[in-house]
Design a protein around this motif. Structure first.
Motif, PDB file in Angstrom:
ATOM      1  N   UNK A  70       0.824  -1.211   0.000  1.00  0.00           N
ATOM      2  CA  UNK A  70       0.000   0.000   0.000  1.00  0.00           C
ATOM      3  C   UNK A  70       0.856   1.258   0.000  1.00  0.00           C
ATOM      4  N   UNK A  71       0.266   2.349  -0.418  1.00  0.00           N
ATOM      5  CA  UNK A  71       0.921   3.655  -0.335  1.00  0.00           C
ATOM      6  C   UNK A  71       1.022   4.048   1.136  1.00  0.00           C
ATOM      7  N   UNK A  72       2.067   4.793   1.489  1.00  0.00           N
ATOM      8  CA  UNK A  72       2.294   5.249   2.859  1.00  0.00           C
ATOM      9  C   UNK A  72       1.972   6.730   2.973  1.00  0.00           C
ATOM     10  N   UNK A  73       1.537   7.153   4.165  1.00  0.00           N
ATOM     11  CA  UNK A  73       1.265   8.575   4.420  1.00  0.00           C
ATOM     12  C   UNK A  73       2.566   9.355   4.471  1.00  0.00           C
ATOM     13  N   UNK A  74       2.550  10.569   3.952  1.00  0.00           N
ATOM     14  CA  UNK A  74       3.693  11.459   4.103  1.00  0.00           C
ATOM     15  C   UNK A  74       3.860  11.761   5.593  1.00  0.00           C
ATOM     16  N   UNK A  75       5.093  11.780   6.064  1.00  0.00           N
ATOM     17  CA  UNK A  75       5.377  12.066   7.470  1.00  0.00           C
ATOM     18  C   UNK A  75       5.155  13.551   7.757  1.00  0.00           C
ATOM     19  N   UNK A  76       4.980  13.885   9.029  1.00  0.00           N
ATOM     20  CA  UNK A  76       4.920  15.296   9.422  1.00  0.00           C
ATOM     21  C   UNK A  76       6.183  15.980   8.910  1.00  0.00           C
ATOM     22  N   UNK A  95      10.062  25.293   8.595  1.00  0.00           N
ATOM     23  CA  UNK A  95       8.626  25.050   8.646  1.00  0.00           C
ATOM     24  C   UNK A  95       8.353  23.557   8.689  1.00  0.00           C
ATOM     25  N   UNK A  96       7.120  23.217   9.065  1.00  0.00           N
ATOM     26  CA  UNK A  96       6.722  21.819   9.150  1.00  0.00           C
ATOM     27  C   UNK A  96       5.202  21.737   9.040  1.00  0.00           C
ATOM     28  N   UNK A  97       4.711  20.531   8.817  1.00  0.00           N
ATOM     29  CA  UNK A  97       3.275  20.292   8.881  1.00  0.00           C
ATOM     30  C   UNK A  97       2.960  19.767  10.270  1.00  0.00           C
ATOM     31  N   UNK A  98       1.756  19.991  10.741  1.00  0.00           N
ATOM     32  CA  UNK A  98       1.399  19.513  12.072  1.00  0.00           C
ATOM     33  C   UNK A  98       0.888  18.079  12.030  1.00  0.00           C
ATOM     34  N   UNK A  99       0.492  17.613  10.868  1.00  0.00           N
ATOM     35  CA  UNK A  99      -0.070  16.276  10.747  1.00  0.00           C
ATOM     36  C   UNK A  99       0.651  15.478   9.675  1.00  0.00           C
ATOM     37  N   UNK A 100       0.431  14.164   9.688  1.00  0.00           N
ATOM     38  CA  UNK A 100       0.882  13.309   8.596  1.00  0.00           C
ATOM     39  C   UNK A 100      -0.119  13.424   7.456  1.00  0.00           C
ATOM     40  N   UNK A 101       0.269  12.976   6.282  1.00  0.00           N
ATOM     41  CA  UNK A 101      -0.577  12.926   5.092  1.00  0.00           C
ATOM     42  C   UNK A 101      -1.013  14.313   4.619  1.00  0.00           C
ATOM     43  N   UNK A 103      -1.334  17.496   2.174  1.00  0.00           N
ATOM     44  CA  UNK A 103      -1.562  17.506   0.725  1.00  0.00           C
ATOM     45  C   UNK A 103      -1.214  18.825   0.043  1.00  0.00           C
ATOM     46  N   UNK A 104      -0.594  19.769   0.753  1.00  0.00           N
ATOM     47  CA  UNK A 104      -0.345  21.074   0.151  1.00  0.00           C
ATOM     48  C   UNK A 104       0.879  21.739   0.775  1.00  0.00           C
ATOM     49  N   UNK A 105       1.617  22.471  -0.042  1.00  0.00           N
ATOM     50  CA  UNK A 105       2.718  23.286   0.455  1.00  0.00           C
ATOM     51  C   UNK A 105       2.211  24.267   1.509  1.00  0.00           C
ATOM     52  N   UNK A 106       0.977  24.750   1.363  1.00  0.00           N
ATOM     53  CA  UNK A 106       0.399  25.693   2.328  1.00  0.00           C
ATOM     54  C   UNK A 106       0.225  25.067   3.710  1.00  0.00           C
ATOM     55  N   UNK A 107       0.247  23.724   3.809  1.00  0.00           N
ATOM     56  CA  UNK A 107       0.182  23.050   5.116  1.00  0.00           C
ATOM     57  C   UNK A 107       1.479  23.225   5.897  1.00  0.00           C
ATOM     58  N   UNK A 108       2.558  23.628   5.214  1.00  0.00           N
ATOM     59  CA  UNK A 108       3.850  23.856   5.867  1.00  0.00           C
ATOM     60  C   UNK A 108       3.799  25.225   6.544  1.00  0.00           C
TER      61      UNK A 108
END
Length: 188
Positions: A70-76, A95-101, A103-108
């Motif tokens: 299966x595909x894996x979720x992108x890490x935080x 910068x970082x994302x707060x969650x895994x998976x 879907x957007x550069x704006x999440x950083x």
């Protein structure tokens, strides 16, 4: 009249024993050279599923290997903004994302101690300033009596007892000793 020599099938195809030709693996799958059945076909990177029905990884996920896994979720701290990714993209510096998976550069979003717009490279707060939360907010001067030790600080630290900063912002993290002379304490 001549017997034809057997030839191995190329990668991405297979042939059962005694067959006169090779058959291509189903769409979006491949196989090792000399494969003898469709079960040897596995989904290419960026796709998941069985050997005959491969589908692209959704945004926020990736797959870097051939096979039915299966595909894996992108890490935080990373994201994939489209389908079929073989690796996730790291967020810009600071910068970082707060969650895994994600879907957007704006999440950083800028990490604590860094400032800048969401989805862009973030700059470390300067000495004497701090930022305690994530996001696009600016850095704040430390209050009098507190300091930061380095750039990129998420908190201000209180000066030790008997010392204070020379003003707001921690004057580059320097706490000075304060001498108190009591009236009449020094006799000659």
């Amino acid at each position: 009249q001549g017997v034809q020599a057997c030839v191995n099938c190329d990668a991405g195809s297979f042939s059962a024993a005694g067959a006169s030709s090779c058959t291509l693996c189903p769409a979006d799958s491949t196989s090792p050279e000399a494969s003898t059945s469709v079960s040897a076909c596995g989904c290419v990177p960026g796709y998941q599923g069985g050997n005959t029905n491969c589908v692209q990884c959704v945004a926020g996920k990736f797959k870097s290997t051939v096979g039915s896994n299966l595909c894996s979720s992108c890490a935080a701290g990373s994201y994939s903004d489209d389908t079929g990714f073989t690796a996730c993209v790291d967020c810009p510096a600071g910068s970082s994302t707060s969650d895994v998976q994600s879907t957007s550069l704006a999440d950083c979003r800028c990490e604590a101690g860094y400032t800048g717009p969401d989805g862009a490279e973030c700059t470390a707060c300067g000495a004497g300033t701090f930022k305690s939360e994530t996001g696009a907010a600016g850095c704040t001067n430390g209050e009098a009596g507190k300091f930061t030790t380095d750039s990129g600080s998420a908190v201000c630290i209180s000066c030790p007892a008997g010392a204070q900063t020379t003003g707001e912002g921690g004057d580059r993290g320097i706490c000075l000793l304060v001498r108190r002379w009591l009236h009449g304490a020094r006799q000659q």
